[in-house]
Scaffold this active site. Structure first.
Site, PDB file in Angstrom:
ATOM      1  N   HIS A 127       0.799  -1.232   0.000  1.00 41.18           N
ATOM      2  CA  HIS A 127       0.000   0.000   0.000  1.00 41.18           C
ATOM      3  C   HIS A 127       0.831   1.282   0.000  1.00 41.18           C
ATOM      4  O   HIS A 127       0.278   2.368  -0.086  1.00 41.18           O
ATOM      5  CB  HIS A 127      -0.956   0.041   1.190  1.00 41.18           C
ATOM      6  CG  HIS A 127      -0.280   0.359   2.480  1.00 41.18           C
ATOM      7  ND1 HIS A 127       0.401  -0.598   3.200  1.00 41.18           N
ATOM      8  CD2 HIS A 127      -0.154   1.513   3.166  1.00 41.18           C
ATOM      9  CE1 HIS A 127       0.913  -0.032   4.276  1.00 41.18           C
ATOM     10  NE2 HIS A 127       0.601   1.248   4.288  1.00 41.18           N
TER      11      HIS A 127
HETATM   12  C1  UD1 Z   1      -2.151   5.287   6.089  1.00 35.21           C
HETATM   13  C2  UD1 Z   1      -0.863   5.782   6.724  1.00 35.21           C
HETATM   14  C3  UD1 Z   1       0.201   4.705   6.588  1.00 35.21           C
HETATM   15  C4  UD1 Z   1      -0.283   3.388   7.138  1.00 35.21           C
HETATM   16  C5  UD1 Z   1      -1.573   3.012   6.436  1.00 35.21           C
HETATM   17  C6  UD1 Z   1      -2.136   1.705   6.941  1.00 35.21           C
HETATM   18  C7  UD1 Z   1      -0.448   8.217   6.589  1.00 35.21           C
HETATM   19  C8  UD1 Z   1       0.384   9.247   5.953  1.00 35.21           C
HETATM   20  N1  UD1 Z   1      -0.347   6.976   6.061  1.00 35.21           N
HETATM   21  O1  UD1 Z   1      -1.912   5.155   4.697  1.00 35.21           O
HETATM   22  O2  UD1 Z   1       1.347   5.110   7.317  1.00 35.21           O
HETATM   23  O3  UD1 Z   1       0.686   2.392   6.946  1.00 35.21           O
HETATM   24  O4  UD1 Z   1      -2.529   4.057   6.665  1.00 35.21           O
HETATM   25  O5  UD1 Z   1      -3.331   1.381   6.335  1.00 35.21           O
HETATM   26  O6  UD1 Z   1      -1.160   8.500   7.525  1.00 35.21           O
HETATM   27  N2  UD1 Z   1      -9.374   4.419   2.158  1.00 35.21           N
HETATM   28  C9  UD1 Z   1     -10.571   3.776   2.133  1.00 35.21           C
HETATM   29  N3  UD1 Z   1     -11.104   3.370   3.315  1.00 35.21           N
HETATM   30  C10 UD1 Z   1     -10.491   3.589   4.497  1.00 35.21           C
HETATM   31  C11 UD1 Z   1      -9.270   4.274   4.501  1.00 35.21           C
HETATM   32  C12 UD1 Z   1      -8.699   4.671   3.316  1.00 35.21           C
HETATM   33  O7  UD1 Z   1     -11.166   3.535   1.092  1.00 35.21           O
HETATM   34  O8  UD1 Z   1     -11.037   3.192   5.546  1.00 35.21           O
HETATM   35  C13 UD1 Z   1      -8.791   4.844   0.872  1.00 35.21           C
HETATM   36  C14 UD1 Z   1      -9.063   6.278   0.572  1.00 35.21           C
HETATM   37  O9  UD1 Z   1      -9.489   6.379  -0.743  1.00 35.21           O
HETATM   38  C15 UD1 Z   1      -7.747   6.974   0.726  1.00 35.21           C
HETATM   39  C16 UD1 Z   1      -6.740   5.857   0.539  1.00 35.21           C
HETATM   40  O10 UD1 Z   1      -7.385   4.646   0.918  1.00 35.21           O
HETATM   41  O11 UD1 Z   1      -7.565   7.986  -0.204  1.00 35.21           O
HETATM   42  C17 UD1 Z   1      -5.531   6.085   1.398  1.00 35.21           C
HETATM   43  O12 UD1 Z   1      -5.899   6.254   2.774  1.00 35.21           O
HETATM   44  P1  UD1 Z   1      -5.018   7.193   3.739  1.00 35.21           P
HETATM   45  O13 UD1 Z   1      -5.477   7.077   5.138  1.00 35.21           O
HETATM   46  O14 UD1 Z   1      -4.913   8.522   3.152  1.00 35.21           O
HETATM   47  O15 UD1 Z   1      -3.564   6.573   3.663  1.00 35.21           O
HETATM   48  P2  UD1 Z   1      -3.110   5.075   3.655  1.00 35.21           P
HETATM   49  O16 UD1 Z   1      -2.541   4.787   2.325  1.00 35.21           O
HETATM   50  O17 UD1 Z   1      -4.166   4.146   4.196  1.00 35.21           O
END
Ligand code: UD1
Length: 371
Positions: free
Chosen positions: A217
């Site tokens: 991821h």
């Molecule tokens: C975040 C953390 C990362 C961690 C990871 C674990 C930061 C900078 N990054 O990254 O360190 O290892 O979480 O999962 O804080 N999304 C969903 N549903 C959710 C959450 C996210 O669909 O419940 C999608 C959203 O479209 C979002 C994308 O995943 O844009 C990324 O989510 P985000 O929380 O921004 O960062 P992660 O890549 O999950």
């Protein structure tokens, strides 16, 4: 912003010290749970739990609260997704009111996600003590958003709890006063040790006898289509020798929709609950990942781990544990998988203080520190 119950109602009972935890993303939950439990044993402590809502899908958040026996958050800020600036700013502006209303004696922040740095910034400007759990880790790679979050949070924190000695050394070299830093061990491993028996009791549920477990991821691996395609093609090639089981993070799922590869060959799954994922890790022949926490969990479990990164903020998993950094090189990855299948995978030991009691040590420090 959802206020489940007014913030005056708290996890604990009668008390004199008010501790507020901020969690937001999946890797925070298994770090906060043991500390909430350890502080529940301290009669002088009352606790408030704030969820920023950075992760909001049931399978990225709610199921972890259930399995880790965490109380329902007192407050959910419901920030959701966004660019880094937008998400961080949204958390900051929503959490400020909670902090001014609650005025906790100390705020505990976990790991390196955007929720961590946002809460630390707000609290330090409100003169509320910030305690950082999992402090001192450094990849020395500022292209990782998490590295920025680590550096800033550690700069602002009043108390810093490190999982391993490299964290202490990093903080020392950055000039952090030694009396603020406490080497306590790994709280994530506390959760693992507590729930491993439940994981081992889970039936295999039709998963292949031998498989490689994959998670992916990191923006550096999944955001660029060509890089993601190259990685997926190497997984498809590995699948000729060893089944691939791959629970897909929502970020990766979005990016994969544009990738033309033979995805049907791979066992693609939804993100897994904590206990089921632990069972999958424990039974895997090898874990292929770019996660930080999984490098640690595989080291504890003694399962070979191939990390799809050039660096790690968790060097102890390479020095002492089962972790090997393979970068994004498909040849290196395939060669390491073959080595493991030939019975020559890297053996390792368990780092000091990764013993299931890190949260108790933190709770003792918090209760003895002046408010
Ligand atoms: C975040 C953390 C990362 C961690 C990871 C674990 C930061 C900078 N990054 O990254 O360190 O290892 O979480 O999962 O804080 N999304 C969903 N549903 C959710 C959450 C996210 O669909 O419940 C999608 C959203 O479209 C979002 C994308 O995943 O844009 C990324 O989510 P985000 O929380 O921004 O960062 P992660 O890549 O999950």
């Amino acid at each position: 912003m959802e206020m489940r119950h007014k913030v005056e109602t708290h996890i604990g009972k009668k008390m004199t010290m008010h501790v507020l935890h901020v969690v937001g993303a999946r890797p925070n939950f298994m770090k906060a749970a043991p500390l909430i439990h350890a502080l529940q044993e301290k009669s002088q402590v009352r606790q408030t739990l704030v969820h920023t809502g950075q992760h909001y899908d049931a399978n990225m958040s709610d199921v972890f609260f259930e399995q880790l026996a965490m109380p329902k958050p007192d407050v959910n800020l419901g920030v959701g997704s966004g660019s880094h600036a937008r998400q961080t700013a949204e958390i900051m502006s929503r959490i400020e009111g909670v902090m001014t209303e609650c005025r906790p004696d100390m705020v505990l922040v976990y790991g390196d996600v955007n929720s961590t740095v946002a809460a630390a910034l707000v609290c330090s400007k409100l003169m509320i003590r910030v305690c950082h759990v999992e402090a001192g880790l450094r990849s020395f790679d500022r292209s990782m958003p998490e590295e920025i979050n680590r550096i800033v949070t550690d700069r602002l924190a009043d108390l810093l709890f490190t999982p391993s000695e490299d964290g202490d050394l990093n903080l020392k070299s950055e000039g952090v006063a030694a009396e603020k830093v406490h080497l306590v061990g790994n709280v994530m491993i506390d959760s693992l040790i507590r729930l491993l028996p439940a994981a081992l009791a889970i039936p295999r549920n039709g998963f292949p006898e031998e498989y490689a477990l994959v998670t992916l991821h990191r923006p550096s691996n999944v955001d660029d289509g060509a890089t993601l395609l190259k990685l997926i093609e190497s997984l498809v090639a590995i699948d000729n020798q060893l089944n691939i089981v791959f629970p897909v993070h929502p970020r990766t799922r979005q990016r994969m929709s544009g990738v033309e590869a033979d995805l049907k060959r791979l066992h693609l799954l939804e993100p897994m609950p904590y206990i089921e994922f632990l069972a999958l890790q424990r039974r895997a022949k090898v874990v292929i990942t770019d996660s930080g926490g999984i490098q640690e969990e595989t080291t504890y479990l003694g399962v070979p781990c191939l990390t799809l990164r050039e660096n790690t903020e968790r060097p102890i998993t390479v020095e002492m544990g089962t972790n090997v950094l393979v970068g994004q090189d498909p040849n290196r990855l395939c060669a390491e998988v073959t080595r493991i299948l030939n019975g020559n995978g890297k053996a390792g030991g368990i780092p000091p203080l990764w013993d299931g009691h890190a949260a108790e040590r933190i709770a003792s420090v918090l209760c003895s520190s002046s408010v």
